[in-house]
Design a protein around this motif. Structure first.
Motif, short mmCIF file in Angstrom:
data_model
loop_
_atom_site.label_atom_id
_atom_site.label_comp_id
_atom_site.label_asym_id
_atom_site.label_seq_id
_atom_site.Cartn_x
_atom_site.Cartn_y
_atom_site.Cartn_z
N LYS A 77 33.08 -36.48 11.15
CA LYS A 77 34.01 -36.31 10.02
C LYS A 77 33.74 -37.32 8.91
CE LYS A 77 37.54 -34.74 13.29
NZ LYS A 77 38.79 -35.10 14.00
N ARG A 78 33.07 -38.43 9.27
CA ARG A 78 32.75 -39.47 8.27
C ARG A 78 31.29 -39.43 7.85
NH1 ARG A 78 35.42 -41.94 12.48
NH2 ARG A 78 33.49 -42.95 13.19
N SER A 132 32.97 -39.02 14.77
CA SER A 132 32.17 -39.66 13.74
C SER A 132 31.61 -38.67 12.72
CB SER A 132 31.01 -40.43 14.37
OG SER A 132 30.06 -39.55 14.92
#
Length: 214
Positions: A36-37, A34
């Motif tokens: 990475k977002r 998560s």
């Protein structure tokens, strides 16, 4: 998931307690994916690599930590008081360039997160919880503590600016000399999902990460 009277005694004597397998590895994996977002609040200087993501308590899957662990119940056993979550931060010590953290005590910042508290009287009513989402080793800059250093009381500190230009408070070197003569430095190596609960007077810090492992 519980803490025995023996565990509580260890915490009171040493100023910390390591809780193995506190968080499921599946949740650790979800958290890593998560990030990475997730939009960072702060990058490591001179890079586009995230350093801090701010308070994530209401975001998925981070809120699973509060929902699927007994962090509040354990904290209440430790401090013998009802708990209230002050902050819930996600920090990245990136491979190769993750910065160090100065030797400090959490109590240095108590007026910021608990204004009006009497430090001399109320310091036992606080505990810090650090949860490893990745493996934490000496190679990649794991947490370091002065074992039992909470017994030294609140120490003298210096106001500094760290690598990010942020205001920090570090223990004075003369105080660290005294601690070194009386207390042992421990490397807190953790596996993903392990947690450490520690006292707000415990002196702690970490070295920078020159390894290929976040």
């Amino acid at each position: 998931m519980f803490m025995s009277p023996k565990d509580i005694k260890f915490y009171e004597n040493h100023g910390f307690f390591i809780y193995k397998n506190f968080l499921k590895k599946s949740i650790c994996s979800q958290i890593r994916s998560s990030t990475k977002r997730l939009k960072p609040k702060l990058n490591i200087p001179f890079s586009k690599i995230p350093l801090g993501f701010g308070d994530v308590r209401h975001k998925f899957p981070f809120k699973k930590i509060l929902q699927e662990t007994k962090v509040n119940e354990i904290s209440e056993k430790i401090i013998k008081n009802k708990t209230k979550l002050s902050h819930f931060m996600l920090v990245n010590k990136a491979a190769w360039i993750g910065p160090d953290t100065e030797w400090h005590q959490e109590v240095f910042n108590i007026n910021m997160y608990a204004p009006g508290v009497n430090i001399k009287k109320d310091w036992k009513k606080f505990t810090q919880v650090f949860i490893a989402i990745d493996n934490q080793t000496k190679e990649n800059g794991c947490l370091k503590i002065f074992d039992k250093s909470h017994k030294a009381g609140k120490l003298k500190f210096q106001d500094i600016a760290n690598l990010n230009g942020s205001h920090k408070r570090r223990v004075k070197p003369s105080e660290l000399d005294k601690l070194y003569n009386n207390y042992n430095i421990l490397d807190i190596e953790l596996n993903e999902g392990d947690a450490i609960f520690f006292n707000h007077l415990l002196v702690h810090g970490s070295s920078n990460n020159l390894s290929p492992y976040s």
